[in-house]
Design a protein around this motif. Structure first.
Motif, mmCIF file in Angstrom:
data_model
loop_
_atom_site.group_PDB
_atom_site.id
_atom_site.type_symbol
_atom_site.label_atom_id
_atom_site.label_comp_id
_atom_site.label_asym_id
_atom_site.label_seq_id
_atom_site.Cartn_x
_atom_site.Cartn_y
_atom_site.Cartn_z
ATOM 1 N N GLY A 144 37.516 40.609 35.495
ATOM 2 C CA GLY A 144 38.514 41.462 36.448
ATOM 3 C C GLY A 144 40.050 41.223 35.874
ATOM 4 O O GLY A 144 40.860 42.090 36.624
ATOM 5 N N HIS A 145 40.309 40.104 35.295
ATOM 6 C CA HIS A 145 41.598 39.688 34.832
ATOM 7 C C HIS A 145 42.033 39.399 33.584
ATOM 8 O O HIS A 145 41.288 38.423 33.235
ATOM 9 C CB HIS A 145 42.183 38.839 36.049
ATOM 10 C CG HIS A 145 42.226 39.258 37.486
ATOM 11 N ND1 HIS A 145 41.289 39.171 38.431
ATOM 12 C CD2 HIS A 145 43.147 40.216 37.967
ATOM 13 C CE1 HIS A 145 41.812 39.615 39.537
ATOM 14 N NE2 HIS A 145 42.913 40.390 39.254
ATOM 15 N N ALA A 173 33.076 40.005 38.888
ATOM 16 C CA ALA A 173 34.328 40.308 38.052
ATOM 17 C C ALA A 173 35.023 38.871 37.745
ATOM 18 O O ALA A 173 35.915 38.906 36.676
ATOM 19 C CB ALA A 173 35.318 40.841 39.207
ATOM 20 N N TYR B 309 38.132 55.214 33.449
ATOM 21 C CA TYR B 309 38.433 53.894 33.526
ATOM 22 C C TYR B 309 39.710 53.550 34.172
ATOM 23 O O TYR B 309 40.013 52.543 35.110
ATOM 24 C CB TYR B 309 38.044 53.135 32.227
ATOM 25 C CG TYR B 309 38.119 51.665 32.269
ATOM 26 C CD1 TYR B 309 37.449 50.541 32.818
ATOM 27 C CD2 TYR B 309 39.363 50.928 31.547
ATOM 28 C CE1 TYR B 309 37.380 49.509 33.024
ATOM 29 C CE2 TYR B 309 39.552 49.542 31.604
ATOM 30 C CZ TYR B 309 38.364 48.846 32.247
ATOM 31 O OH TYR B 309 38.690 47.301 32.146
ATOM 32 N N GLU B 312 40.237 53.690 37.862
ATOM 33 C CA GLU B 312 39.459 52.416 38.672
ATOM 34 C C GLU B 312 39.993 51.212 38.261
ATOM 35 O O GLU B 312 40.364 50.497 39.118
ATOM 36 C CB GLU B 312 38.030 52.544 38.023
ATOM 37 C CG GLU B 312 37.124 53.573 38.705
ATOM 38 C CD GLU B 312 35.665 53.379 38.396
ATOM 39 O OE1 GLU B 312 35.252 52.333 37.700
ATOM 40 O OE2 GLU B 312 34.879 54.326 38.788
ATOM 41 N N ARG B 313 40.400 50.850 37.189
ATOM 42 C CA ARG B 313 40.964 49.481 36.836
ATOM 43 C C ARG B 313 42.131 49.095 37.276
ATOM 44 O O ARG B 313 43.030 49.826 37.316
ATOM 45 C CB ARG B 313 40.901 49.473 35.251
ATOM 46 C CG ARG B 313 41.622 48.115 34.850
ATOM 47 C CD ARG B 313 40.528 46.904 34.792
ATOM 48 N NE ARG B 313 41.061 45.615 33.883
ATOM 49 C CZ ARG B 313 40.279 44.805 34.051
ATOM 50 N NH1 ARG B 313 38.998 44.682 34.609
ATOM 51 N NH2 ARG B 313 40.866 43.663 33.238
ATOM 52 N N ARG B 314 42.026 48.141 38.126
ATOM 53 C CA ARG B 314 43.482 47.500 38.576
ATOM 54 C C ARG B 314 43.827 46.230 37.956
ATOM 55 O O ARG B 314 43.094 45.389 37.451
ATOM 56 C CB ARG B 314 43.087 47.119 40.078
ATOM 57 C CG ARG B 314 42.933 48.475 40.859
ATOM 58 C CD ARG B 314 42.494 48.036 42.181
ATOM 59 N NE ARG B 314 41.996 49.178 43.008
ATOM 60 C CZ ARG B 314 42.955 49.966 43.708
ATOM 61 N NH1 ARG B 314 44.062 49.539 43.923
ATOM 62 N NH2 ARG B 314 42.432 51.042 44.459
ATOM 63 N N GLN B 315 45.084 45.902 37.873
ATOM 64 C CA GLN B 315 45.927 44.849 37.379
ATOM 65 C C GLN B 315 47.221 44.737 37.805
ATOM 66 O O GLN B 315 47.784 45.620 37.859
ATOM 67 C CB GLN B 315 45.990 45.107 35.937
ATOM 68 C CG GLN B 315 45.670 43.455 35.066
ATOM 69 C CD GLN B 315 44.442 42.837 35.130
ATOM 70 O OE1 GLN B 315 44.445 41.880 34.696
ATOM 71 N NE2 GLN B 315 43.285 43.458 35.757
ATOM 72 N N CYS B 401 42.291 50.938 27.554
ATOM 73 C CA CYS B 401 40.893 50.204 27.903
ATOM 74 C C CYS B 401 40.914 48.673 27.808
ATOM 75 O O CYS B 401 40.039 47.987 27.979
ATOM 76 C CB CYS B 401 39.654 50.746 27.761
ATOM 77 S SG CYS B 401 39.348 52.516 28.313
ATOM 78 N N ILE B 643 31.851 51.699 30.977
ATOM 79 C CA ILE B 643 33.132 51.575 31.754
ATOM 80 C C ILE B 643 33.659 52.805 32.269
ATOM 81 O O ILE B 643 34.263 52.988 33.283
ATOM 82 C CB ILE B 643 34.265 50.927 31.101
ATOM 83 C CG1 ILE B 643 34.600 51.785 29.812
ATOM 84 C CG2 ILE B 643 34.214 49.441 30.895
ATOM 85 C CD1 ILE B 643 36.037 51.384 28.991
ATOM 86 N N GLU B 648 33.404 49.397 37.395
ATOM 87 C CA GLU B 648 34.507 48.347 37.474
ATOM 88 C C GLU B 648 34.675 48.490 38.918
ATOM 89 O O GLU B 648 35.280 47.549 39.652
ATOM 90 C CB GLU B 648 35.672 49.079 36.747
ATOM 91 C CG GLU B 648 37.140 48.354 36.858
ATOM 92 C CD GLU B 648 37.090 47.054 36.350
ATOM 93 O OE1 GLU B 648 36.263 46.577 35.685
ATOM 94 O OE2 GLU B 648 37.981 46.229 37.038
ATOM 95 N N GLN B 652 34.981 45.474 41.762
ATOM 96 C CA GLN B 652 36.195 45.377 42.606
ATOM 97 C C GLN B 652 35.760 45.027 44.040
ATOM 98 O O GLN B 652 36.409 44.292 44.820
ATOM 99 C CB GLN B 652 37.318 46.298 42.508
ATOM 100 C CG GLN B 652 37.917 46.205 41.180
ATOM 101 C CD GLN B 652 38.783 47.406 40.669
ATOM 102 O OE1 GLN B 652 39.297 48.071 41.864
ATOM 103 N NE2 GLN B 652 39.208 47.686 39.528
#
Lengths: 683, 683
Positions: A144-145, A173, B309, B312-315, B401, B643, B648, B652
């Motif tokens: 996740g990170h 994650a 992806y 959905e993906r977070r950062q 990705c 993915i 993902e 989360q």
């Protein structure tokens, strides 16, 4: 056709000394690694074979003793960090898988113990790690990170009753991901987890955690998954690690920057948790430093192969009816390869500057905040650009070799596949450039010191720089360029180093000033609007960072170019270097030529001279292409590419000889085209 | 943060109909291929396994009967060339290896028999080939000659006594190289060799040559080598073929364009040997047409995966303290993916134009020289740019990705590795663009019709075009742009389609006129100087060709954009398409913005608006990114990337739920940062 008729007389060994730099002897020792029977992995094989072969190389490195070099003298080392890294980077010539797996073992696993551990921990784990006896992982990234290390989900809760930490992966994650050495070989891992003791979460710390028993089974509570096949680096056994209440003794916390007493009391030499976190991460900069250098090694190998082939391979006849033209004589072939050659010289020489920074800080010669920040900024910016450049170089080289470039035996596709992930690991390049950009803004004006660009503040740390990193200043840049650009601009003038530097630095100045002006309202806006404003300038921030890194690299190349200024015996080498610098500088200027014109830095007429000047420089450098790649110092044992060792020329000689004999035969067939021309003429 | 708050209401199926075009039903039928149990190869495996799996797919295609579609009706086909190719291109969704191995079998081997053979030969070999029963190779390329087919070294000498051709590889460089189906599966090959009879060399012709016996052993005199491992396309068994006086009956010459009577007399319906050669090669254009389309399919798959992806993906957190930002909301992420999405739309829609040309010529509807030349120019230019674009798209998607993009299970690296060789086979892209450039020059002025640019004349043929392909003309372009560019230029104006078209076409006009003026002296110069002059303009020639292809693709997209002009129910789809066209057009303009300013087409002030307009378009399109990739028409069975299917988001949700529960616990640890802030405040 288009190569200089009288190339310069360049001694490759003179350029090699310059390229290999201050740590040349270590670098060259690193190159002999490929002679060890265990270091060059098979070119194909299944995953297990590739991994085992790579492990043999890792062990061979450990047994050689070279992996102790960066240790302090009291541990048997030489406190030589840059020399160690210079040698280590050359392991790419054996295989990038070996470089990365060894980097995990000695640089990250061993490095974390060295830089984050105490003397007892050094005594217990560091030497076995650096000798390759204790195989380990560096378990930081989670599913996740990745970039946002501060948000890791793994926790280590201190239990004062048992004097143990309990390590837990609380959700999927938080599983450690892409961990080298995890899938097959690691016995232990340095695990990064949120340290919780006495009801307080002290943020991310590192723990020494055994993950496999002596007979290779996962330790109780440790789950290991195999990442399986990847786009490259098949010799590295990446995997996932998860922990279900895994207990380790209190003394397994690597406690240089944060310790827990038996009763659970936390203490740290650094009061601010933010500053502490960035200081810990900062000790791990060696990974980025060595990726910058490794990318340069890979680019050199690619160019060495493609240039050698391009100097032999012929296709289509030109001026001559039967003799075909050598690829390197085509203008487009020169345009494809020569700017990349110049860029690789720039990257190699800029890497020397980075190594010097690295040695200054890590040897203790100057480990001030300012020196560390300069190092971190250089490492981030150089790594980001060099790794992208390496991919471009390897792809262009592969295409320049046509179908032969696609064959595994010619190595270009394999190198490119292996290097691919360099652009997103040890700091995603896009995130790294934001870090550089944020640094530029902070230097421009104090109010931006703590700006949070897409969370990047977390990455770069919160402490303010003592002095401005970026000093060129905005004053009078416009006028100065005007002075350099007189109306009668000849090629010599467009190749003026002063003009190049002014253009490159004016671009950084203006971009940073514009950004600062765009972002100034942010501090007074509500949080959501401020975040939106920052985001609307993210692209420009990254572009400014790129422009800044280009300037730094150009300056490094420019400085190196002056090495031979006072040595008349080196006039031709100096001339070659000047061509390289000019080609690099003008290529950078051409890439943003719209910007330079739009901002009035370059008149349209002068801008039109840039392309032709680049063409001429490419043709001139192509005349010395063989020397320029010979200066990389690689032999067939490093290239290991069939097409790079004369096979094409031998085949052509055979074909030419065949046709010569055939034409001499009485019954040699007439070409219908000749008959047709005669027929047409008569008709 | 930066995505449009109120995205357009776009029905993906409406855009899908537009993208899938006139041959939508065939294209969609082609997509169902992945449902066949034999067509999707394993993701990993050794070479033999990959090749066998791919062969099963090739056989499945043959058994389906779809490979007969492009045959004439008298042979059981439907004379539907474009529909056949549209379906075939979609085999990339199964695997690029299958596309290429099937392309070798049905398009090249079968295609050569169809287009170069006579009725008897069709009866004997064509149906077994198209049913996948007679496996064959297309043996054109040699080690020594790839692009320059006219210089092949293999000879076929007619022996009237035996009424046989004797096929010989006279030296190593004449060995057939990179031949698909050669290393393992081919039983026969169409071999290209210099036809020699009665003491005359009639140039390159094609021969049907058995290469393996029924039990798979090489035929007497045939040597077969395995090319081994490549950078991709592991399912294709490429190999080398050499012939030591291999005899085939006279009737094995595929004699549509050149026949040999039993007594050795040569005859051809085309008198000029040059014209004959290019006509023969021209019949094989289908390979380039389908690579253009296949590259679009691969790019669509890559974007489909990366966009899903990225949504959905977070950062990193932004405006919110705990909720992290979705990648697609970052400006830089939008800038990385949205222009490539627009470009892929343009390439897909331009491919429709190419398919229509292809169908016109090959169905016989219009097989005039002019139509054939237009087809060949489009095929060369579109294939060159689309295949390069596909590599860029797949690489950017892989990097977007992060580490997940590097995992084989997420498909991006594999697709990229497979597509890599598309840029240098079936016509090296650099050579193809020279062919387009030469055509542009020839249309500009008759004196350039027969210009020899680095041997490219050999490639494009010698016949003159009847009419100008390129008609926009130079007259008044400057003034016209002036009219469009009024002083009060708003964003709407910078997004004007007319302005985009004028800028793009003015660039082609000017570049071609400049080239022509540079090259005009060539006809009067000694041969060597003329060759040098041509070479000095090679880079500009290629740049002009690229600019021309960009214009053609922009025009195709622009035309398609107007599809919904009169349909008020499709207002939002029309708006989305306009954004796509504008982003494509402005991205092209930005890429050469220096040129547009230097040549006075765009004022500096207006040029500065291009970047911000692109940023805004990216943000707007990101708001509909999910719809725009849904319009590609692919499902999980095509993407087959872990993915891309919601994993993902599920992780989360689990993590969020964990933290929510944890915070609710009485003993939830306090963050040291909070304590530190309080401490600092008090202190």
């Amino acid at each position: 056709m288009n190569r200089t008729k009288t190339p310069l007389t360049v001694d490759p060994s003179v350029l090699a000394d310059l390229l290999d730099g201050r740590w040349a002897s270590e670098r060259r020792r690193g190159r002999t690694l490929v002679e060890h029977p265990d270091t060059v992995p098979p070119i194909t094989g299944d995953l297990d074979e590739m991994r085992e072969a790579t492990l043999r190389g890792v062990r061979a490195l450990g047994e050689s003793g070279s992996t102790l070099r960066s240790l302090p003298t009291e541990l048997g080392g030489e406190n030589d960090h840059a020399g160690y890294v210079a040698a280590f980077e050359e392991s790419v010539t054996a295989s990038p898988s070996l470089q990365i797996k060894a980097g995990v073992q000695y640089g990250l696993f061993g490095g974390a113990i060295q830089h984050l551990g105490n003397a007892e921990q050094h005594a217990q784990w560091l030497l076995p790690a650096q000798r390759g006896e204790l195989l380990g992982c560096f378990a930081m990234t989670e599913i996740g990170h990745g970039s946002d290390v501060a948000s890791l989900g793994t926790i280590a809760v201190y239990d004062p009753a048992a004097e143990e930490f309990v390590i837990t992966t609380p959700f999927r994650a938080a599983t450690k991901e892409y961990i080298g050495n995890a899938a097959a070989h690691g016995r232990a891992a340095v695990v990064f987890a949120q340290l919780i003791t006495a009801g307080v979460d002290h943020g991310v710390h590192a723990f020494f955690v055994p993950i496999r028993t002596e007979d290779g089974e996962p330790m109780p509570g440790v789950s290991i998954e195999d990442d399986g096949r990847k786009g490259g680096l098949l010799g590295v056994d990446n995997g996932r690690l998860a922990f279900a209440d895994v207990r380790v003794p209190r003394t397994h916390l690597l406690d240089r920057y944060g310790a827990v007493a038996p009763d659970g009391t936390y203490s740290s030499p650094i009061d601010s948790p933010g500053r502490r976190f960035f200081t810990m991460l900062g000790t791990l900069v060696q990974g980025r430093v060595s990726l910058d250098g490794a990318a340069v090694v890979a680019a050199k190998l690619g160019l060495d192969i493609a240039v050698r082939y391009g100097l032999e391979r012929r296709q289509f006849t030109g001026a001559d009816d039967t003799e075909e033209v050598v690829l390197m004589d085509y203008q487009q072939h020169q345009r494809r390869l020569m700017p990349l050659l110049a860029e690789t010289y720039a990257n190699a020489i800029a890497h020397e500057v980075l190594l010097a920074s690295f040695q200054r800080v890590f040897s203790g010669e100057d480990d001030s905040d300012e020196a560390r920040q300069l190092l971190e900024t250089q490492a981030a910016g150089f790594k980001a650009t060099s790794t992208w450049d390496a991919l471009d170089v390897l792809q262009e080289c592969r295409e320049a070799c046509g179908g032969a470039g696609f064959m595994t035996e010619n190595r270009l596709t394999g190198l490119r596949a292996d290097l691919d992930v360099y652009v997103t690991f040890e700091g995603d390049n896009t995130v790294l450039l934001q870090l550089v950009g944020k640094r530029l803004l902070g230097d421009y004006a104090a109010e931006f010191k703590n700006i949070d660009v897409g969370g990047v503040a977390r990455f770069i740390g919160t402490q303010a720089a003592e002095h401005s990193l970026y000093r060129s200043g905005l004053a009078n840049v416009g006028r100065t360029i005007g002075e350099v650009l007189t109306p009668g601009l000849t090629e010599r003038r467009i190749r003026s180093g002063r003009l190049q530097e002014l253009l490159l630095s004016a671009r950084v100045d203006t971009m940073v000033a514009e950004l600062a002006s765009n972002l100034r309202p942010a501090s007074k806006l509500p949080k959501e609007e401020a975040a939106a404003l920052l985001n609307e300038n993210q692209h420009e921030l990254i572009e400014a960072a790129k422009a800044y890194v280009e300037l730094l690299k150009w300056q490094a190349l420019n400085t190196a170019m002056h090495t031979f200024d006072d040595d008349p015996r080196r006039a031709d080498e100096a001339k070659a270097l000047r061509r390289i610098r000019d080609l690099y500088g003008l290529t950078l200027i051409e890439r943003s030529i719209g910007w330079h014109i739009m901002y009035g830095r370059l008149s349209m007429n002068r801008a039109r001279q840039v392309g032709p000047a680049i063409n001429r420089l490419c043709a001139k450098l192509a005349g010395n292409a063989a020397d320029l790649v010979a200066a990389f110092g690689y032999g067939p044992e490093h290239r290991r590419a069939t097409i790079a060792e004369g096979v094409e020329a031998r085949r052509q000689t055979e074909a030419r000889e065949h046709y010569r004999r055939a034409r001499a035969q009485a019954d040699h067939p007439v070409d219908e085209k000749v008959l047709h021309r005669e027929r047409t003429r008569k008709g």
